[in-house]
Motif scaffolding. Structure first.
Motif, PDB file in Angstrom:
ATOM      1  N   GLY A 105       0.808  -1.230   0.000  1.00 32.17           N
ATOM      2  CA  GLY A 105       0.000   0.000   0.000  1.00 32.17           C
ATOM      3  C   GLY A 105       0.836   1.273   0.000  1.00 32.17           C
ATOM      4  N   SER A 106       2.123   1.126   0.363  1.00 27.58           N
ATOM      5  CA  SER A 106       3.023   2.289   0.363  1.00 27.58           C
ATOM      6  C   SER A 106       3.628   2.552  -1.014  1.00 27.58           C
ATOM      7  N   GLY A 107       3.352   1.693  -2.002  1.00 28.62           N
ATOM      8  CA  GLY A 107       3.951   1.838  -3.330  1.00 28.62           C
ATOM      9  C   GLY A 107       3.138   2.732  -4.250  1.00 28.62           C
ATOM     10  N   GLY A 108       3.643   2.900  -5.469  1.00 25.12           N
ATOM     11  CA  GLY A 108       2.977   3.775  -6.436  1.00 25.12           C
ATOM     12  C   GLY A 108       1.592   3.282  -6.796  1.00 25.12           C
ATOM     13  N   LEU A 109       1.468   2.033  -7.214  1.00 20.44           N
ATOM     14  CA  LEU A 109       0.141   1.503  -7.551  1.00 20.44           C
ATOM     15  C   LEU A 109      -0.666   1.252  -6.286  1.00 20.44           C
ATOM     16  N   GLY A 110       0.007   0.710  -5.243  1.00 18.72           N
ATOM     17  CA  GLY A 110      -0.696   0.386  -4.001  1.00 18.72           C
ATOM     18  C   GLY A 110      -1.346   1.607  -3.368  1.00 18.72           C
TER      19      GLY A 110
ATOM     20  N   TYR B  24       2.749  -2.033   4.526  1.00 16.68           N
ATOM     21  CA  TYR B  24       4.035  -1.466   4.101  1.00 16.68           C
ATOM     22  C   TYR B  24       5.159  -2.364   4.619  1.00 16.68           C
ATOM     23  N   ARG B  25       6.340  -2.245   3.988  1.00 20.80           N
ATOM     24  CA  ARG B  25       7.530  -2.928   4.502  1.00 20.80           C
ATOM     25  C   ARG B  25       8.507  -1.885   5.056  1.00 20.80           C
ATOM     26  N   SER B  26       9.064  -1.019   4.173  1.00 24.25           N
ATOM     27  CA  SER B  26      10.009   0.013   4.634  1.00 24.25           C
ATOM     28  C   SER B  26       9.386   1.413   4.596  1.00 24.25           C
ATOM     29  N   GLY B  27       8.255   1.546   3.929  1.00 23.42           N
ATOM     30  CA  GLY B  27       7.678   2.881   3.696  1.00 23.42           C
ATOM     31  C   GLY B  27       6.683   3.313   4.760  1.00 23.42           C
ATOM     32  N   LYS B  28       7.104   3.270   6.042  1.00 22.56           N
ATOM     33  CA  LYS B  28       6.162   3.627   7.122  1.00 22.56           C
ATOM     34  C   LYS B  28       5.670   5.064   6.983  1.00 22.56           C
TER      35      LYS B  28
ATOM     36  N   ASP C 140       5.842  -7.726   5.870  1.00 28.40           N
ATOM     37  CA  ASP C 140       7.010  -8.051   5.042  1.00 28.40           C
ATOM     38  C   ASP C 140       6.766  -9.398   4.364  1.00 28.40           C
ATOM     39  N   LEU C 141       6.721  -9.374   3.043  1.00 23.95           N
ATOM     40  CA  LEU C 141       6.411 -10.582   2.272  1.00 23.95           C
ATOM     41  C   LEU C 141       7.439 -11.690   2.469  1.00 23.95           C
ATOM     42  N   ARG C 142       8.623 -11.354   2.965  1.00 28.61           N
ATOM     43  CA  ARG C 142       9.671 -12.364   3.137  1.00 28.61           C
ATOM     44  C   ARG C 142       9.626 -12.994   4.524  1.00 28.61           C
TER      45      ARG C 142
ATOM     46  N   PRO D  69       7.601 -14.284 -11.953  1.00 26.87           N
ATOM     47  CA  PRO D  69       6.812 -14.492 -10.727  1.00 26.87           C
ATOM     48  C   PRO D  69       5.329 -14.153 -10.922  1.00 26.87           C
ATOM     49  N   LYS D  70       5.028 -13.169 -11.790  1.00 25.90           N
ATOM     50  CA  LYS D  70       3.616 -12.795 -11.998  1.00 25.90           C
ATOM     51  C   LYS D  70       2.835 -13.942 -12.641  1.00 25.90           C
ATOM     52  N   ALA D  71       3.525 -14.715 -13.532  1.00 26.47           N
ATOM     53  CA  ALA D  71       2.849 -15.861 -14.154  1.00 26.47           C
ATOM     54  C   ALA D  71       2.437 -16.866 -13.070  1.00 26.47           C
TER      55      ALA D  71
ATOM     56  N   ASN E  25       2.221   5.264 -15.543  1.00 26.76           N
ATOM     57  CA  ASN E  25       3.029   6.387 -15.042  1.00 26.76           C
ATOM     58  C   ASN E  25       2.827   6.551 -13.532  1.00 26.76           C
ATOM     59  N   ALA E  26       3.223   5.532 -12.801  1.00 30.28           N
ATOM     60  CA  ALA E  26       3.175   5.551 -11.325  1.00 30.28           C
ATOM     61  C   ALA E  26       4.125   4.483 -10.835  1.00 30.28           C
ATOM     62  N   GLY E  27       4.684   4.674  -9.653  1.00 22.77           N
ATOM     63  CA  GLY E  27       5.559   3.670  -9.048  1.00 22.77           C
ATOM     64  C   GLY E  27       6.729   3.301  -9.939  1.00 22.77           C
ATOM     65  N   LEU E  28       6.963   2.000 -10.092  1.00 25.30           N
ATOM     66  CA  LEU E  28       8.096   1.515 -10.902  1.00 25.30           C
ATOM     67  C   LEU E  28       7.992   1.995 -12.343  1.00 25.30           C
ATOM     68  N   GLY E  29       6.764   2.028 -12.865  1.00 29.34           N
ATOM     69  CA  GLY E  29       6.552   2.462 -14.255  1.00 29.34           C
ATOM     70  C   GLY E  29       6.977   3.906 -14.446  1.00 29.34           C
TER      71      GLY E  29
HETATM   72  N1  LIG Z   1       4.013   0.565 -12.171  1.00 30.11           N
HETATM   73  C1  LIG Z   1       3.911  -0.132 -13.283  1.00 30.11           C
HETATM   74  O1  LIG Z   1       4.011   0.412 -14.398  1.00 30.11           O
HETATM   75  C2  LIG Z   1       3.671  -1.617 -13.237  1.00 30.11           C
HETATM   76  C3  LIG Z   1       3.319  -2.281 -14.421  1.00 30.11           C
HETATM   77  C4  LIG Z   1       3.106  -3.666 -14.392  1.00 30.11           C
HETATM   78  C5  LIG Z   1       3.240  -4.365 -13.203  1.00 30.11           C
HETATM   79  N2  LIG Z   1       3.594  -3.689 -12.063  1.00 30.11           N
HETATM   80  C6  LIG Z   1       3.752  -4.460 -10.832  1.00 30.11           C
HETATM   81  O2  LIG Z   1       2.938  -3.928  -9.810  1.00 30.11           O
HETATM   82  C7  LIG Z   1       3.553  -4.133  -8.531  1.00 30.11           C
HETATM   83  C8  LIG Z   1       3.625  -2.792  -7.791  1.00 30.11           C
HETATM   84  O3  LIG Z   1       4.392  -1.905  -8.580  1.00 30.11           O
HETATM   85  P1  LIG Z   1       4.590  -0.368  -8.183  1.00 30.11           P
HETATM   86  O4  LIG Z   1       4.835   0.347  -9.457  1.00 30.11           O
HETATM   87  O5  LIG Z   1       3.530   0.090  -7.278  1.00 30.11           O
HETATM   88  O6  LIG Z   1       5.994  -0.475  -7.374  1.00 30.11           O
HETATM   89  P2  LIG Z   1       6.591   0.468  -6.205  1.00 30.11           P
HETATM   90  O7  LIG Z   1       6.064   1.845  -6.295  1.00 30.11           O
HETATM   91  O8  LIG Z   1       8.071   0.252  -6.223  1.00 30.11           O
HETATM   92  O9  LIG Z   1       6.001  -0.206  -4.887  1.00 30.11           O
HETATM   93  C9  LIG Z   1       6.425  -1.484  -4.498  1.00 30.11           C
HETATM   94  C10 LIG Z   1       5.688  -1.862  -3.239  1.00 30.11           C
HETATM   95  O10 LIG Z   1       6.065  -3.192  -2.889  1.00 30.11           O
HETATM   96  C11 LIG Z   1       6.419  -3.172  -1.508  1.00 30.11           C
HETATM   97  N3  LIG Z   1       7.394  -4.218  -1.207  1.00 30.11           N
HETATM   98  C12 LIG Z   1       8.624  -4.423  -1.760  1.00 30.11           C
HETATM   99  N4  LIG Z   1       9.224  -5.450  -1.150  1.00 30.11           N
HETATM  100  C13 LIG Z   1       8.375  -5.884  -0.185  1.00 30.11           C
HETATM  101  C14 LIG Z   1       8.431  -6.913   0.784  1.00 30.11           C
HETATM  102  N5  LIG Z   1       9.503  -7.721   0.950  1.00 30.11           N
HETATM  103  N6  LIG Z   1       7.359  -7.073   1.606  1.00 30.11           N
HETATM  104  C15 LIG Z   1       6.271  -6.270   1.489  1.00 30.11           C
HETATM  105  N7  LIG Z   1       6.152  -5.280   0.601  1.00 30.11           N
HETATM  106  C16 LIG Z   1       7.212  -5.097  -0.232  1.00 30.11           C
HETATM  107  C17 LIG Z   1       6.982  -1.805  -1.239  1.00 30.11           C
HETATM  108  O11 LIG Z   1       6.898  -1.541   0.160  1.00 30.11           O
HETATM  109  P3  LIG Z   1       7.867  -0.472   0.920  1.00 30.11           P
HETATM  110  O12 LIG Z   1       8.069   0.671  -0.025  1.00 30.11           O
HETATM  111  O13 LIG Z   1       7.059  -0.101   2.118  1.00 30.11           O
HETATM  112  O14 LIG Z   1       9.135  -1.190   1.244  1.00 30.11           O
HETATM  113  C18 LIG Z   1       6.012  -0.957  -2.046  1.00 30.11           C
HETATM  114  O15 LIG Z   1       4.843  -0.726  -1.312  1.00 30.11           O
HETATM  115  C19 LIG Z   1       4.937  -4.743  -8.827  1.00 30.11           C
HETATM  116  O16 LIG Z   1       4.874  -6.137  -8.672  1.00 30.11           O
HETATM  117  C20 LIG Z   1       5.173  -4.387 -10.277  1.00 30.11           C
HETATM  118  O17 LIG Z   1       6.036  -5.316 -10.937  1.00 30.11           O
HETATM  119  C21 LIG Z   1       3.810  -2.343 -12.049  1.00 30.11           C
END
Ligand SMILES: NC(=O)c1ccc[n+]([C@@H]2O[C@H](COP(=O)([O-])OP(=O)(O)OC[C@H]3O[C@@H](n4cnc5c(N)ncnc54)[C@H](OP(=O)(O)O)[C@@H]3O)[C@@H](O)[C@H]2O)c1
Length: 249
Positions: free
Chosen positions: A11-16, A34-38, A59-61, A155-157, A186-190
């Protein structure tokens, strides 16, 4: 309002974070995992409203962390209505020939095994409640593969297949599982990829490949998640909605 809480892993990520904001409009509460993004999670709690959202370390791990997070959410909200899996590892887009064993292990351990941990901890709660659903953020790359994306797509597959397995086996308990597959967003990793990975000329060529001629937003993904998580999708299970503006056509 859907009863109970929507739990968003990542939930702390771009899409989340876009998913948390959108789900807040129709779920009683949102648990922001969240994991690190408190700090990001806490800021989102303030934005949504502390009576409607709370942050949980997850933490997913680490199975203990997941177990405690789910127990806390079930305790605070009485019920977990939907478990949204939106966590993932940042990757640098290497070709398969360049990927090392530690890189494979990191994505498989965090994303695929992480999702199996979430499923193991959530299913007993869903069965106890007589229902619930999973919505996982996967990727269009498992349907139309862009070179360099294997660390994300492989992993997504597995996550998608596990979603279909849950749908088939757990439907009799009122449990659904669906997936949303984003394209170029255009959010998060993208957003980081759009800034840093290729030249503006290459991205413009990619944009021209998209039927709707624009990159997606976090809200575009969140809307599909909102639908699949809701009662409006009550007869849909084991399905993947591709949200890519027609990129993969
Ligand atoms: N954005 C895109 O364009 C796009 C397109 C296709 C697929 N996706 C997929 O969508 C998912 C989310 O992407 P995003 O763009 O939102 O990425 P992001 O902004 O980097 O966010 C990643 C999220 O995953 C969390 N995370 C990482 N390692 C973790 C762990 N060990 N335990 C729990 N949480 C963990 C992070 O938590 P903390 O920050 O709190 O550590 C963060 O909330 C990814 O799997 C990505 O491959 C994204």
């Amino acid at each position: 309002m859907n009863g109970g809480c929507a739990f968003v892993v990542g939930g702390s990520g771009g899409l989340g974070s876009a998913i948390c904001r959108t789900l807040a409009s129709e779920w009683e509460q949102v648990a922001i995992g969240y994991r690190s993004g408190k700090e990001k999670a806490d800021a989102l709690v303030q934005e949504i409203g502390p009576d409607r959202a709370f942050a949980v370390h997850c933490d997913l791990r680490n199975m203990d962390s997941i177990g405690s997070a789910i127990a806390e959410a079930a305790h605070l909200s009485k019920k977990i209505g939907t478990m949204v899996f939106g966590g993932g590892v940042p990757i640098s887009q290497p070709f398969v020939s360049k990927i090392s064993e530690p890189q494979w292990r990191e994505v498989l351990e965090t994303e695929l095994i992480g999702f199996t941990r979430i499923v193991s901890a959530t299913l007993p709660q869903f069965r106890k409640q007589n229902g619930g659903n999973f919505v996982s953020v996967v990727s269009v790359a498992t349907h139309s593969y862009p070179p360099g994306d294997a660390l994300s797509a492989v992993p997504k597959a597995g996550i998608e297949m596990l979603g279909r397995a849950i749908a088939k086996e757990e439907g009799r308990f009122g449990i659904r599982a669906n997936m949303v597959a984003p394209g170029i967003i255009n959010a998060g990793l993208g957003a980081a990829f759009l800034r840093e990975l290729y030249t503006p000329k290459i991205w413009e060529a990619q944009r021209q490949r998209i039927a709707l001629r624009r990159f997606g937003s976090g809200e575009d993904i969140a809307e599909a998640v909102r639908f699949l998580a809701s009662e409006r999708a009550r007869y849909i299970t084991g399905q993947t909605i591709i949200v890519d503006g027609g990129f993969s056509l």
